[in-house]
Enzyme design. Structure first.
Site, short mmCIF file in Angstrom:
data_model
loop_
_atom_site.label_atom_id
_atom_site.label_comp_id
_atom_site.label_asym_id
_atom_site.label_seq_id
_atom_site.Cartn_x
_atom_site.Cartn_y
_atom_site.Cartn_z
N HIS A 38 -78.30 -63.75 9.26
CA HIS A 38 -78.32 -63.10 7.80
C HIS A 38 -77.82 -61.72 7.99
CE1 HIS A 38 -80.13 -61.48 4.28
NE2 HIS A 38 -80.24 -62.64 3.87
N GLU B 166 -72.45 -64.66 1.86
CA GLU B 166 -73.33 -63.76 1.09
C GLU B 166 -72.65 -62.23 1.30
OE1 GLU B 166 -77.24 -63.40 3.20
OE2 GLU B 166 -76.13 -62.97 4.96
#
EC number: 5.3.1.1
Length: 253
Positions: A93, A165
């Protein structure tokens, strides 16, 4: 293709709020052949969440170490992840990359620890605003995926979910345009097609970056978007359930 809707709760919640959130998410109505759901609570609450959600809702961890069991204070191993009954694992992430200096090599090493287990890995990739504005988007994404694509077999890659993302859209309220999202997902799929065309067609590529109920229908309807990795909106059961509802409707049409 079945849509995958995932909620990343990050470092939020307590026993009371998580119980309420699980109760709310348990009320979501959807066809499991069309939509799959997963949530990623903070590690200390994982067992609570598993016990409070229906079995059809997957539960995952936000991070593991690439070390095996042993003298690594504060870390969680891949074996422990399986032992407590997790279904998914977030890897790479952007917050792990930026705040904890995780490298592409670290991401690959963590993925390699679980790729032959029952855990579904969700590998996150994405560019900064500077990367996009300077024309380095494709180079950055290709680099982030290179170790994975070069070292895993097609069978192993088929187990992976890729979450795109854009770093500049996470938690900022700024959403990439529909054209930007589709073009980027299409580019990611083209990288996979160089390895195997069937793999590229079937692998799930989901979008994360200020995805919420009000924009879910438009984003999830894009041809190369197979689901979403939702942050803040997943902490509100009503909004998360509405995103699930939108995904279910799209797969019904």
């Amino acid at each position: 293709m079945q849509k995958l809707i995932m909620g990343n709760w990050k470092m939020n919640g307590n026993s009371t709020s998580i119980k309420e959130l699980c109760s709310g998410i348990s009320q979501a109505q959807y066809d499991t052949s069309r939509v799959a759901i997963a949530v990623f609570p903070s590690s200390v609450y994982v067992k609570e969440v598993i016990s409070q959600l229906p079995e059809k809702v997957g539960v995952g961890l936000q991070n593991i170490t690439f070390y095996d069991d042993g003298a690594y204070t504060g870390e969680i191993s891949a074996r422990m992840l399986e032992d407590i009954g997790c279904d998914y694992l977030l890897i790479g992430h952007s917050e792990r990359r930026s705040l904890f200096a995780e490298s592409d090599e670290d991401v690959f090493k963590k993925l390699n620890k679980i790729i032959d287990t029952t855990i579904t890995p969700v590998v996150c990739i994405g560019e900064s605003l500077d990367d996009r504005q300077s024309g380095k988007l494709k180079q950055v994404l290709a680099t982030q995926l290179s170790l994975i694509l070069e070292n895993l077999s097609v069978e192993q890659l088929a187990k992976v979910v890729i979450a795109y993302e854009p770093v500049w859209a996470i938690g900022t309220g700024v959403v990439a345009s529909l054209d930007q999202i589709q073009e980027t997902h299409q580019f990611i799929r083209s990288l996979l097609a160089k390895v195997d065309e069937r793999l590229a067609k079937n692998i799930k590529i989901v979008y994360g970056g200020s995805l919420k109920a009000e924009n879910a229908k438009d984003i999830l309807s894009l041809p190369d978007v197979d689901g979403g990795l939702i942050g803040g909106a997943s902490l509100k059961a009503a909004e998360f359930n509405e995103i699930i509802n939108q995904a279910n409707k799209i797969c019904t049409e």
